[in-house]
Design an enzyme around this catalytic site. Structure first.
Site, short mmCIF file in Angstrom:
data_model
loop_
_atom_site.label_atom_id
_atom_site.label_comp_id
_atom_site.label_asym_id
_atom_site.label_seq_id
_atom_site.Cartn_x
_atom_site.Cartn_y
_atom_site.Cartn_z
N ARG A 1 0.64 -0.97 -0.38
CA ARG A 1 -0.16 -0.36 -0.35
C ARG A 1 0.85 1.48 -0.12
NH1 ARG A 1 -0.42 -2.40 5.11
NH2 ARG A 1 0.32 -0.65 6.82
N TYR A 2 1.80 1.26 0.49
CA TYR A 2 3.20 2.31 0.44
C TYR A 2 3.51 2.84 -1.15
CZ TYR A 2 2.26 2.09 5.01
OH TYR A 2 0.85 2.24 6.80
N THR A 3 4.08 1.33 -1.45
CA THR A 3 4.85 1.47 -2.78
C THR A 3 4.47 1.70 -3.92
OG1 THR A 3 4.92 -1.25 -3.07
CG2 THR A 3 6.99 -0.22 -2.18
#
Length: 858
Positions: free
Chosen positions: A130-132
């Site tokens: 979900r961050y990258t």
């Protein structure tokens, strides 16, 4: 009631449940499972080098339009797309495959460009999906290129709602370029990455010569090329692996040994073996220290930063760095064995093969891809040509066509009427009724005719590819060359033939920068940044000390410092500790041990020892020799080394650089000798010199230097006077003569020659810097300040003389032929005034010497 139920239950069991042996069930089920994980999970396809999950990720990203020049999209969205459409497994397995394809320390050519934390060589896991964010790399686009042109077969996905490719077009041999690792039932694969340029060159060579031998292949593919670099040792193992698919090599870290001080070393590791986790390696080496397995390690530090990987191992004083390094090679992952096991799926079967077989499989794949693409493009071009042909024919009956369309009730009736009236096909009629009116202009009709010509050329070209094997192979070769030029990279891994051979240039580890170096006559050495130098108003010096050498040099340059005892000190600039310019510096004895009475007489900064330059060395007793500059390059330099063999009562007085056609030598009492440089032999470092200047009793050589005939020269006297003279006016003698006298002798407080330096026309023009040293101070001036004065002893510049040096010209010295002075006519000729001196010899004979007299050695 119960009897009826039992009867029905037994009937159901007999109809629905099969009776079979357990071992048969297990065998059948395991065979199906094995086939699945071999073909559809763990082993890569030989054609595109990808496992199914990798292929599905790349295809899905291509379908999402995530090109290398488009914005990134969240990795979670990509993983969801892949999982929902093509890969019905856990999202973590999909994301882990994405992460690996983006890691430049795992993939030689990364296929995914990931934005954010995608893990590290220390074994750190990537940030959550979900961050990258991610997109395709430029290289991955070459794997997907032309997939929309029906180049590869497609099959339905798991729910029959989508289509997915069974293989990618793959415009380069990805299996060998990126390698592969996988474990399945009964099979495993371990293929190392290789250099893309080398693999493409090998593929082209195989296209040109299908009977290429293993030795010819080995000459092109040198061996693995790991993304982490390192050194691969064992050419025999590489050859066996390229031939059979199995072989063993050694991967060794790139290391260097640095000197912390004169008796303390540091091992520096800059590249580690492939797939080795750096943090685990550092921890393992530190455990060897903690457990006292090896006692000479003082500290180990991970100094990796944005400049690159660096592990520093500080050793205790007196430790044998090479022995410790060999111990670490044996007892840690600083050196590992790598076993090839080149297994891939060929024709739906797992096979262990060599490089030639893999490349032949790839070439066959490319033949299919290019053929399918050509058929697709030919079909498309044929259809378009048919439409264009109809449009061009329509232009001759355009008025009638318009009338027919106007009289028709709708589009479909228009098409039928046009077909019936003019004989157009349905495809042509569709194009005509969809045509916009502005396209009927003369310009657009010409454009249609030009398009028809281009289509015919394209169709001819495609037909040639489809009908001629040679042209087909040439097309594959040209497309490979395009990839070679655009995404090819230099080799990172060094290949060594023998396992014990290791060649590392420690200079590669040094940052290339400009620095200021100063060396004083009393032997203090300092190095400072240019910022510190420019910020300092004055230099830090001991009382009565002054700078003998002050120059801006490169950190990769080497200082050659010559001492009066005939030794030289080899000191790389980066070995000098950096200080502020106002600091005193480090005494030379703390860097290299020197004798009590040893002092520095001359310093040179050397950039390249491989040149054909020579140095001139001259001793107090008049002995001289020339030495090749390359002889001064050494690998061990922890003590002074001999530059010239000297007698017990002799010492080195002068060293000069850059050969010229003349050698000028001056004695302390003012004699000067000029002779041809060719007369002086070239010797090695351990040899003494040859007699080159004959000296009176009590006299000694002061200085010797190279000079051109067109040069002037200045010399400094013991009383601080600078006197100018000209080389051309000196008679040229043979070697081993006394020469002529330049300085008039005085009975009280005489002028003795202490130093000298040549002066070219270019140096005069540039008004270069002049460094004059007395025993207590330095005077830095320029050539123009050394103006000629009427005083026969020149111009007084210092209280006393110690050393002088005129800086080299920045520009190239122009060759100028000296113009000899014209002789006056006999009637006007007057006897020249000659400086001469009476000397009493041992036999009590009085003789007179002048600069115009020639004296042989008595």
């Amino acid at each position: 009631m119960n009897k009826n139920v039992d009867k029905k239950l037994n009937q159901f069991i007999e109809e629905k449940i099969q009776k079979t042996r357990l071992e048969d069930v297990m065998s059948t089920r395991f065979a199906r499972y094995s086939k699945y994980i071999i073909q559809d999970r763990a082993l890569p396809d030989a054609r595109d080098g990808l496992k199914p999950v990798q292929r599905r990720i790349l295809y899905a990203m291509g379908e999402m339009g995530l090109a290398h020049n488009k914005p990134y999209k969240k990795s979670a969205r990509i993983a969801g797309e892949v999982m929902g459409k093509y890969h019905p497994h856990g999202d973590s397995s999909i994301y882990e495959a994405m992460v690996r394809m983006s890691q430049d320390f795992k993939m030689r050519v990364p296929l995914i460009d990931m934005h954010g934390n995608n893990g590290s060589i220390d074994g750190d896991s990537a940030a959550a999906m979900r961050y990258t964010e991610a997109r395709l790399s430029k290289e991955a686009e070459y794997l997907l290129k032309d997939i929309e042109k029906r180049t590869v077969p497609f099959v339905p996905n798991f729910d029959d709602e989508e289509q997915e490719p069974t293989v990618l077009p793959a415009k380069f041999p990805n299996l060998l370029v990126n390698g592969a690792m996988g474990i399945s039932a009964g099979y495993a694969t371990k293929i190392p990455p290789h250099n893309l340029r080398e693999i493409i060159d090998a593929t082209i060579a195989l296209i040109e010569n299908p009977n290429l031998t293993d030795d010819e292949m080995l000459a092109i593919v040198k061996g693995p090329d790991f993304p982490t670099g390192g050194i691969v040792q064992g050419k025999d193992g590489i050859k066996q692996a390229l031939k059979t698919g199995a072989g063993k090599i050694i991967i060794r870290s790139k290391t260097a040994i640095e000197e912390i001080s004169k008796s303390q070393d540091r091992i520096v590791i800059t590249e580690i073996p492939y797939e080795v986790v750096k943090a685990d390696l550092v921890r393992a080496i530190d455990n060897l220290r903690i457990n006292n397995n090896i006692e000479d390690i003082l500290e180990i530090r991970d100094e990796t930063d944005q400049e690159g990987l660096r592990i520093a191992i500080d050793l205790k004083k007196g430790a044998d760095a090479q022995f410790i390094l060999n111990y670490l090679y044996k007892n840690s992952d600083l050196q590992i064995a790598y076993n090839y096991n080149m297994v891939a799926i060929l024709n739906h079967r797992p096979v262990q093969v060599g490089v030639i077989e893999l490349l032949k499989t790839y070439i066959e794949h490319q033949k299919e891809v290019i053929t399918n693409r050509s058929n697709y493009e030919l079909d498309k071009a044929t259809k378009r040509n048919h439409i264009v042909d109809g449009l061009i024919k329509m232009t001759s009956v355009v008025e009638e066509v318009i009338q027919v369309i106007r009289k028709s009730e709708n589009k479909s009736q228009s098409k039928i009427n046009i077909q019936n009236r003019f004989g157009f096909t349905e495809l042509q009629a569709e194009a005509i009724v969809m045509l916009q009116l502005y396209r009927l202009s003369t310009t657009d009709i010409q454009a249609l005719m030009d398009e028809q010509q281009a289509l015919k050329k394209e169709m001819d070209k495609l037909n040639q590819i489809l009908s001629n094997e040679r042209i087909l192979m040439k097309t594959i070769k040209n497309e490979l060359l395009e990839v070679h030029a655009i995404i090819g990279q230099d080799r990172r891994t060094v290949i060594e033939d023998e396992i014990e051979a290791i060649k590392i240039d420690h200079r590669d580890l040094i940052q290339d920068e400009r620095i200021m170096v100063g060396i004083t006559k009393d032997g203090y050495v300092k190095r400072a940044s240019l910022r510190s130098f420019n910020a300092s108003k004055e230099v830090g010096l001991k009382e009565n000390d002054c700078l003998l050498f002050e120059e801006e040099i490169n950190t990769l340059d080497t200082l050659l410092m010559f001492t009066n005892l005939g030794n030289f000190i080899f000191l790389p600039a980066y070995k000098i500790d950096e200080q502020k310019w106002k600091d005193l510096g480090v005494y030379i004895n703390n860097i290299v041990p020197v004798e009590k009475n040893e002092r520095i007489i001359r310093v040179f900064s050397i950039t390249d020892f491989k040149s054909n330059k020579k140095l001139l060395l001259a001793s107090k007793q008049g002995l001289m020799k020339q030495v090749n500059l390359s002889d001064f390059e050494v690998t061990r330099y922890n003590k002074p080394m001999r530059a010239m063999k000297l007698d017990k009562d002799d010492e080195l007085r002068s060293v000069d650089f850059e050969v010229k056609e003349n050698i000028i030598s001056l004695s302390k009492e003012g004699y000067v000798l000029r002779f041809n440089t060719e007369e002086l032999p070239i010797y090695g470092l351990s040899a003494g010199g040859v007699k080159s200047m004959s000296l009176n009793d009590g006299d000694e050589l002061a200085v010797a230097f190279y000079a051109k005939e067109s040069d002037d020269f200045y010399f400094l006297t013991s009383r601080g006077h600078v006197i100018k003279d000209t080389v051309l006016e000196l008679p040229r003698y043979a070697r081993n003569r006394r020469g002529v006298i330049l300085v008039e002798r005085q009975k009280t407080n005489p002028h003795y020659v202490v130093s000298a330096s040549r002066l070219s026309r270019t140096q005069v023009k540039e008004d270069v810097k002049v460094r004059l040293l007395s025993t207590k101070e330095a005077l830095v001036t320029v050539v123009s300040e050394l103006k000629y004065v009427a005083n026969k002893f020149g111009k007084k510049m210092l209280d006393d003389g110690y050393y002088m040096e005129i800086a080299n010209a920045l520009g190239e010295e122009v060759e100028t032929k000296p113009t000899p002075k014209k002789k006056a006519e006999a009637i006007d000729e007057k006897p020249a005034k000659v400086i001469e001196e009476a000397i009493i010899t041992k036999e009590n004979k009085q003789i007179r010497l002048s600069r115009l007299d020639l004296f042989d050695e008595e």
